[in-house]
Design a protein around this motif. Sequence first.
Motif, PDB file in Angstrom:
ATOM      1  N   SER A  20       0.813  -1.223   0.000  1.00  0.00           N
ATOM      2  CA  SER A  20       0.000   0.000   0.000  1.00  0.00           C
ATOM      3  C   SER A  20       0.842   1.266   0.000  1.00  0.00           C
ATOM      4  N   ILE A  21       2.006   1.189   0.615  1.00  0.00           N
ATOM      5  CA  ILE A  21       2.844   2.391   0.705  1.00  0.00           C
ATOM      6  C   ILE A  21       4.043   2.346  -0.239  1.00  0.00           C
ATOM      7  N   LYS A  22       4.137   1.297  -1.077  1.00  0.00           N
ATOM      8  CA  LYS A  22       5.341   1.140  -1.896  1.00  0.00           C
ATOM      9  C   LYS A  22       5.654   2.361  -2.762  1.00  0.00           C
ATOM     10  N   PRO A  23       4.663   2.957  -3.464  1.00  0.00           N
ATOM     11  CA  PRO A  23       5.007   4.150  -4.262  1.00  0.00           C
ATOM     12  C   PRO A  23       5.582   5.281  -3.410  1.00  0.00           C
ATOM     13  N   LEU A  24       5.017   5.491  -2.226  1.00  0.00           N
ATOM     14  CA  LEU A  24       5.533   6.517  -1.328  1.00  0.00           C
ATOM     15  C   LEU A  24       6.890   6.122  -0.765  1.00  0.00           C
ATOM     16  N   LEU A  25       7.024   4.840  -0.424  1.00  0.00           N
ATOM     17  CA  LEU A  25       8.287   4.364   0.150  1.00  0.00           C
ATOM     18  C   LEU A  25       9.424   4.515  -0.853  1.00  0.00           C
ATOM     19  N   ASP A  26       9.138   4.232  -2.103  1.00  0.00           N
ATOM     20  CA  ASP A  26      10.177   4.389  -3.133  1.00  0.00           C
ATOM     21  C   ASP A  26      10.655   5.837  -3.206  1.00  0.00           C
ATOM     22  N   LYS A  27       9.720   6.765  -3.135  1.00  0.00           N
ATOM     23  CA  LYS A  27      10.109   8.184  -3.200  1.00  0.00           C
ATOM     24  C   LYS A  27      10.875   8.597  -1.947  1.00  0.00           C
ATOM     25  N   ALA A  28      10.449   8.079  -0.781  1.00  0.00           N
ATOM     26  CA  ALA A  28      11.111   8.447   0.471  1.00  0.00           C
ATOM     27  C   ALA A  28      12.519   7.873   0.545  1.00  0.00           C
ATOM     28  N   LEU A  44       4.289  13.014   0.634  1.00  0.00           N
ATOM     29  CA  LEU A  44       3.917  12.729   2.023  1.00  0.00           C
ATOM     30  C   LEU A  44       2.910  13.754   2.531  1.00  0.00           C
ATOM     31  N   HIS A  45       3.099  15.006   2.182  1.00  0.00           N
ATOM     32  CA  HIS A  45       2.136  16.035   2.580  1.00  0.00           C
ATOM     33  C   HIS A  45       0.758  15.755   1.992  1.00  0.00           C
ATOM     34  N   LYS A  46       0.698  15.257   0.772  1.00  0.00           N
ATOM     35  CA  LYS A  46      -0.590  14.974   0.137  1.00  0.00           C
ATOM     36  C   LYS A  46      -1.435  14.015   0.964  1.00  0.00           C
ATOM     37  N   GLY A  48      -1.249  13.762   4.229  1.00  0.00           N
ATOM     38  CA  GLY A  48      -1.385  14.249   5.593  1.00  0.00           C
ATOM     39  C   GLY A  48      -0.259  13.897   6.533  1.00  0.00           C
ATOM     40  N   ILE A  49       0.915  13.547   6.008  1.00  0.00           N
ATOM     41  CA  ILE A  49       2.067  13.264   6.870  1.00  0.00           C
ATOM     42  C   ILE A  49       2.925  14.527   6.910  1.00  0.00           C
ATOM     43  N   PRO A  50       2.955  15.247   8.046  1.00  0.00           N
ATOM     44  CA  PRO A  50       3.536  16.602   8.091  1.00  0.00           C
ATOM     45  C   PRO A  50       5.053  16.623   8.263  1.00  0.00           C
ATOM     46  N   VAL A  51       5.779  16.040   7.319  1.00  0.00           N
ATOM     47  CA  VAL A  51       7.239  16.088   7.406  1.00  0.00           C
ATOM     48  C   VAL A  51       7.721  17.525   7.229  1.00  0.00           C
ATOM     49  N   VAL A  52       8.724  17.883   7.985  1.00  0.00           N
ATOM     50  CA  VAL A  52       9.438  19.176   7.952  1.00  0.00           C
ATOM     51  C   VAL A  52       8.566  20.342   8.415  1.00  0.00           C
ATOM     52  N   TYR A 206      11.201   6.926   7.778  1.00  0.00           N
ATOM     53  CA  TYR A 206      10.692   6.641   9.121  1.00  0.00           C
ATOM     54  C   TYR A 206       9.333   7.293   9.345  1.00  0.00           C
ATOM     55  N   GLN A 207       9.179   8.547   8.970  1.00  0.00           N
ATOM     56  CA  GLN A 207       7.917   9.239   9.191  1.00  0.00           C
ATOM     57  C   GLN A 207       6.764   8.522   8.480  1.00  0.00           C
ATOM     58  N   LEU A 208       7.010   8.054   7.279  1.00  0.00           N
ATOM     59  CA  LEU A 208       5.991   7.313   6.547  1.00  0.00           C
ATOM     60  C   LEU A 208       5.616   6.033   7.281  1.00  0.00           C
ATOM     61  N   LEU A 209       6.601   5.271   7.703  1.00  0.00           N
ATOM     62  CA  LEU A 209       6.335   4.006   8.392  1.00  0.00           C
ATOM     63  C   LEU A 209       5.575   4.232   9.690  1.00  0.00           C
TER      64      LEU A 209
END
Length: 570
Positions: A20-28, A44-46, A48-52, A206-209
Amino acid sequence: GDYYASCMDTQAIERAGLASIKPLLDKAQHVKDARSWMTALVELHKVGIPVVWNEAADADFKDSATAVTELDAGGLGLPDRDYYVKPMFKDKLDAYRAHVARMLALAGTPPAKVDAAAGDVVAIESELAKLTKTSVEQRDPQAAYNAMDAKGLAKLTRSIDWKAYFKALGVAPSAKIVVGTPKYFAALDGLRTRFKPAQWASYFTYQLLEHQAIALPQAFDDEAFALDKAITGQPEKADRAKRCVAATASALGELLGQQYVAKYFPAQAKQAASNLVEAIDQAMSGEIAQLDWMSDATKQVAEHKLATVSRMVGYPERWRSYDFDVRRDDFGGDLLRAQAFEHHHVMARAGKPVDRGEWRANVFEVDAYYEPTANSTAILAGGLQPPFFGLDRAVAANLGGTGMIIGHELTHGFDDQGAQFDASGNLASWWQPADKAAFDAKARCVADQYQTFEAAPGQFVNGRLTLGEDIADLGGVKMAFLAYRALRKGAAKTYVADGFTEDQQFFLAVGQAWCAKYRPEELLRFLTSDPHAPAKFRVYGMLRNFPAFAQAWSCAPGTPMHPAKTCAVW
């Protein structure tokens, strides 16, 4: 039902793995340069994960009828910036670093590199924490209002193509952008170059996970709980069913709320609660009229503000709809789609008229709130249940339980923050200078007193952090008591229950509303970052300052609940 079922289907979650997160994980994981750094952050912002940094859109403090884009510090994995910068939290920071390493290892970071990668995550977050305002500083609305246009933002952080950022998010920012902490954004250029792309990749990964752990295989979910255990002291993970109810509530709160109201909040309960709000409002109006420290000019404005408070009771007049796919066998996807929908819903407010009828909490929560920019208060159906409120309960019990909370929320319009907003919800002074000085002196009395409350050995309530809630507590219990007395005035009969008078029943209801226990770790977190005092000290603080309590229980002068010096604002 489908959303909840997908959350409960742990076998499907295990089979899906990280799909489910593979496309995001690849970018991260593959941040190589400035461009891929930006791509990872935007994606990640899209969801709702508020990195930075954090972004939102809400009412403009200076023009509350219109929503503006807001940017502020964000991106921390621990509860508060103090966990990174204060020596007293070293054990928590060490536990966090070990947790990050284990989480990254689960996602495939090689054993030889995982400790260094975890150190990079903590190093980045520690630098962000140093630039983040303290919990007390975050309570200052004047300091949080730093308005600028797109050009001003571009000068503040030159390494970010802000136009491209918002375009990639799929939302147009408002012409005016409000930056909560300018020094934070001014430092981002340096931080982006100080840390190498591979270090940022570990941080994003890490933030994604961490944010998606509940939708990942059990090893990730268990490791996420290991952090909760270290921070809060919670010994066992809550049942999956309870956590899936919470996840469903977060994603589809108003759909769930409609069913809750239909089952648990009849129309007569809404009317009865509305009658209590009216009684408390009248009590507060009467108290403002006879204040001996406020001039007539300021009283008139205060009375007007109180009279124009929008009172939302129970549930919304209209319910939200949700436009995203829910699949019974794809919780990872469901969670991402729900987060993306909510993030876009919030950000799309920018530049548009504020919907003052939109509720900011789920109606089944045991809660209430006051929104200063809308000058509105909401009393949720979940809080209008026993032991706070019941149609078959005595007036004294209802006013002590729910009435105290209603009074608390109305008083928030006049606490140290609310008093800075006018009747229209704009950040504007409406005080005569001498009256404001008198108010500030009374507020200092409250803050200084609460500073003396020792919640644990050597750990005291931060009276500057909890001041707004403390003022609201002191006013809330007083207004509720006066309303109860007014409603019972001239009654043909008074009632004694289990030997307790009606006044005593009122105060017992106040105390019962705040029954709570804290583990030491959670108490420390609470004292560090929560704007409320721990429950025990909310009761202790509000009632020791209210002479009617001492009278009801015959407390001798000089005893803890009948001290020589008390504090009161309203």
